[in-house]
Motif scaffolding. Structure first.
Motif, short mmCIF file in Angstrom:
data_model
loop_
_atom_site.label_atom_id
_atom_site.label_comp_id
_atom_site.label_asym_id
_atom_site.label_seq_id
_atom_site.Cartn_x
_atom_site.Cartn_y
_atom_site.Cartn_z
N ALA A 49 42.97 44.60 40.07
CA ALA A 49 41.55 44.29 40.27
C ALA A 49 41.14 44.51 41.72
CB ALA A 49 41.26 42.85 39.85
N ALA A 50 41.96 44.08 42.66
CA ALA A 50 41.63 44.26 44.07
C ALA A 50 41.61 45.74 44.44
CB ALA A 50 42.62 43.51 44.95
N ALA A 51 42.56 46.51 43.93
CA ALA A 51 42.62 47.94 44.24
C ALA A 51 41.41 48.67 43.66
CB ALA A 51 43.91 48.54 43.69
N VAL A 52 41.05 48.36 42.42
CA VAL A 52 39.91 49.03 41.80
C VAL A 52 38.60 48.58 42.47
CG1 VAL A 52 38.63 49.34 39.63
CG2 VAL A 52 41.13 49.36 39.62
N ALA A 53 38.50 47.32 42.83
CA ALA A 53 37.30 46.82 43.52
C ALA A 53 37.13 47.51 44.87
CB ALA A 53 37.39 45.31 43.71
N ARG A 54 38.21 47.67 45.60
CA ARG A 54 38.16 48.36 46.89
C ARG A 54 37.68 49.79 46.70
NH1 ARG A 54 43.04 47.22 48.83
NH2 ARG A 54 42.25 45.59 50.19
N ARG A 55 38.24 50.48 45.70
CA ARG A 55 37.85 51.86 45.42
C ARG A 55 36.39 51.95 44.96
NH1 ARG A 55 37.93 54.05 40.77
NH2 ARG A 55 37.54 56.25 40.61
N ALA A 56 35.90 50.91 44.30
CA ALA A 56 34.52 50.90 43.81
C ALA A 56 33.51 50.60 44.92
CB ALA A 56 34.36 49.87 42.69
N GLY A 57 33.99 50.19 46.08
CA GLY A 57 33.09 49.95 47.20
C GLY A 57 32.71 48.50 47.41
N VAL A 58 33.48 47.57 46.84
CA VAL A 58 33.22 46.16 47.09
C VAL A 58 33.60 45.85 48.53
CG1 VAL A 58 33.91 43.81 46.44
CG2 VAL A 58 33.54 45.52 44.67
N ASP A 59 32.78 45.08 49.20
CA ASP A 59 33.01 44.72 50.60
C ASP A 59 34.40 44.09 50.79
OD1 ASP A 59 32.92 43.16 53.12
OD2 ASP A 59 30.83 43.83 53.14
N ARG A 66 32.74 37.27 32.15
CA ARG A 66 32.22 38.47 32.83
C ARG A 66 31.80 38.07 34.23
NH1 ARG A 66 28.23 41.69 34.44
NH2 ARG A 66 28.35 43.89 33.91
N MET A 67 32.35 38.76 35.22
CA MET A 67 32.06 38.48 36.63
C MET A 67 31.61 39.79 37.27
SD MET A 67 35.66 36.46 37.30
CE MET A 67 36.63 37.70 36.42
N SER A 68 30.68 39.71 38.22
CA SER A 68 30.31 40.93 38.93
C SER A 68 29.99 40.63 40.39
CB SER A 68 29.14 41.64 38.24
OG SER A 68 27.97 40.88 38.33
N TRP A 69 30.20 41.66 41.19
CA TRP A 69 29.97 41.60 42.63
C TRP A 69 29.19 42.84 43.04
CZ3 TRP A 69 34.47 40.44 40.15
CH2 TRP A 69 35.02 39.18 40.37
N PRO A 70 28.30 42.71 44.02
CA PRO A 70 27.57 43.90 44.50
C PRO A 70 28.53 44.83 45.24
CG PRO A 70 27.00 41.98 45.82
CD PRO A 70 27.89 41.50 44.71
N ARG A 71 28.25 46.11 45.18
CA ARG A 71 29.01 47.07 45.96
C ARG A 71 28.57 46.99 47.41
NH1 ARG A 71 28.38 52.41 42.87
NH2 ARG A 71 29.73 53.17 44.52
N ALA A 72 29.44 47.33 48.33
CA ALA A 72 29.15 47.25 49.77
C ALA A 72 27.87 48.00 50.10
CB ALA A 72 30.32 47.81 50.58
N GLY A 73 27.06 47.36 50.95
CA GLY A 73 25.80 47.97 51.37
C GLY A 73 24.68 47.77 50.39
N LEU A 74 24.96 47.22 49.22
CA LEU A 74 23.94 47.01 48.21
C LEU A 74 23.60 45.54 48.03
CD1 LEU A 74 25.25 49.52 45.54
CD2 LEU A 74 23.37 49.85 47.10
#
Length: 152
Positions: free
Chosen positions: A22-32, A140-148
């Motif tokens: 999850a952390a690796a995919v979140a980082r790749r997706a642009g999560v801060d 279901r959990m969600s986080w904004p992508r970095a800069g958004l």
């Protein structure tokens, strides 16, 4: 919209793997970067909860984790296959979500643990929903992508 699906047997030792993925995919997706610890902790808590529900109810199906990169957000869904589990605990913990007509269950000591896990998740994640039905539950959990973050 890129999606990664992870399925693992309901064994506690697999929760760590789910957190790392999850952390690796979140980082790749642009999560801060500052939010990645929250992602790890929330996924670990949700997966531990699903593993516990499967084990205590004799469910042999795998725990399912869907990691999705959306246009403005990154979302994670953790699913269990225990019918009606968690609705009462989610209500008690104040976690929003959709409810179905599935019967709720009484969990004795497990209910308090379930409620605590959902409270921890809702403390870590601003956008969280818990639902349950006759085929199992879903967080279901969600986080904004970095800069958004300021746009949302």
């Amino acid at each position: 919209m890129a999606t990664v699906e992870l399925r693992f047997s309901a064994q506690p030792e697999h929760v760590r793997t789910a957190r790392l993925v999850a952390a690796a995919v979140a980082r790749r997706a642009g999560v801060d970067e500052a939010v990645l610890d929250e992602v790890r902790l929330a996924v670990g808590e949700a997966c531990s909860r699903a593993v516990g529900l499967h084990r205590s109810n004799g469910v042999t199906a795998p725990v399912k984790v869907m990691l999705t990169e959306e246009e403005k957000a990154f979302s994670i869904e953790v699913g269990d296959e225990v019918p009606g589990a968690g609705v009462a605990a989610a209500d008690a913990a104040g976690v929003p979500g959709s409810r179905s007509g599935a019967p709720t269950r009484d969990f004795d000591d497990a209910e308090g643990e379930d409620r605590m896990g959902l409270a921890v998740i809702s403390g870590l994640v601003d956008d969280v929903e818990v639902s349950a039905g006759e085929h199992g539950g879903l967080i279901r959990m969600s986080w904004p992508r970095a800069g958004l973050a300021e746009v949302l």
